[in-house]
Scaffold this active site. Structure first.
Site, PDB file in Angstrom:
ATOM      1  N   SER A  96       4.654   9.057   1.909  1.00 14.19           N
ATOM      2  CA  SER A  96       4.215   8.121   0.799  1.00 14.19           C
ATOM      3  C   SER A  96       3.321   6.951   1.531  1.00 14.19           C
ATOM      4  CB  SER A  96       5.598   7.257   0.395  1.00 14.19           C
ATOM      5  OG  SER A  96       6.068   6.692   1.251  1.00 14.19           O
ATOM      6  N   GLN A  98       0.870  -1.255  -0.106  1.00  9.59           N
ATOM      7  CA  GLN A  98       0.003  -0.071  -0.045  1.00  9.59           C
ATOM      8  C   GLN A  98       0.865   1.329   0.116  1.00  9.59           C
ATOM      9  OE1 GLN A  98      -3.582  -0.246  -0.384  1.00  9.59           O
ATOM     10  NE2 GLN A  98      -2.909  -2.233  -0.845  1.00  9.59           N
ATOM     11  N   ASN A  99       2.127   1.331   0.353  1.00 12.47           N
ATOM     12  CA  ASN A  99       2.831   2.446   0.372  1.00 12.47           C
ATOM     13  C   ASN A  99       3.176   3.006  -1.227  1.00 12.47           C
ATOM     14  OD1 ASN A  99       5.699   4.062   0.336  1.00 12.47           O
ATOM     15  ND2 ASN A  99       5.414   3.612   2.540  1.00 12.47           N
ATOM     16  N   GLN A 100       3.176   4.351  -1.122  1.00 13.06           N
ATOM     17  CA  GLN A 100       3.067   4.819  -2.406  1.00 13.06           C
ATOM     18  C   GLN A 100       4.283   5.259  -2.973  1.00 13.06           C
ATOM     19  OE1 GLN A 100       0.450   8.162  -1.301  1.00 13.06           O
ATOM     20  NE2 GLN A 100      -1.646   6.885  -1.902  1.00 13.06           N
TER      21      GLN A 100
END
Length: 176
Positions: free
Chosen positions: A156, A57-59
């Site tokens: 992020s 899920q980290n951007q």
């Protein structure tokens, strides 16, 4: 030019029970790096895989894709790093070890920030330090005082979703 060494003090939150100690990842950068991106501390997935920003899920990789105008998300980790290196970018965390009361990175009972004195010796071309999110950005004044250019980026992490991915991407373009 002789710069003062960077010193970082230890913060502690009192606790009555021993907490598990967690140790982070080491720096990932090349000798010709000019920009270093610092996060506060790696998440569980990153620690388990030994890879920065491994959480699904980290951007981070989406934001770096926007900043570099290159799609990094589906690449193997080593290839992602090679692209960052080709742009003079390195990765590390401000905090080398901590104790966590729970699953969230934001719940740190004790942090022992890494010392970055060695940057001047081993990575003399680093001039810009970008902080991935406000918790890491708390350390910006230390790097400012040591003569680095600093930039605090929107996190992020999906936990910090006050800005859209597109709006974050606009700011992340300043990494370069």
């Amino acid at each position: 030019m002789n710069q003062p060494p960077i010193t970082i003090s230890m913060r502690q939150t009192p606790t009555s029970i021993p907490l598990p100690s967690l140790h982070g990842l080491g720096p990932v950068m090349q000798p010709d790096a000019h920009t270093l991106i610092l996060c506060s501390y790696p998440g569980k997935d990153a620690l388990e895989k030994g890879q920065y920003y491994a959480g699904s899920q980290n951007q981070f990789w989406l934001l770096m894709s926007a900043a570099l105008d290159t799609s990094l998300s589906d690449m193997p980790y080593e290839k992602k790093l090679q692209i960052l290196f080709s742009h003079g970018i390195g990765l590390w965390d401000v905090i080398s070890a901590c104790q966590s009361k729970g699953p969230l990175k934001s719940v740190l009972a004790e942090d022992r920030p890494d010392r970055f004195d060695f940057l001047r010796t081993n990575y003399p071309l680093v001039r810009k330090i970008c902080f991935n999110g406000q918790p890491a950005g708390e350390y910006a004044p230390l790097f400012d005082a040591a003569g680095y250019t600093t930039l605090i980026l929107p996190s992020s992490s999906p936990a910090y979703s006050k800005q859209s991915l597109e709006k974050k991407g606009e700011t992340w373009r300043y990494v370069l």
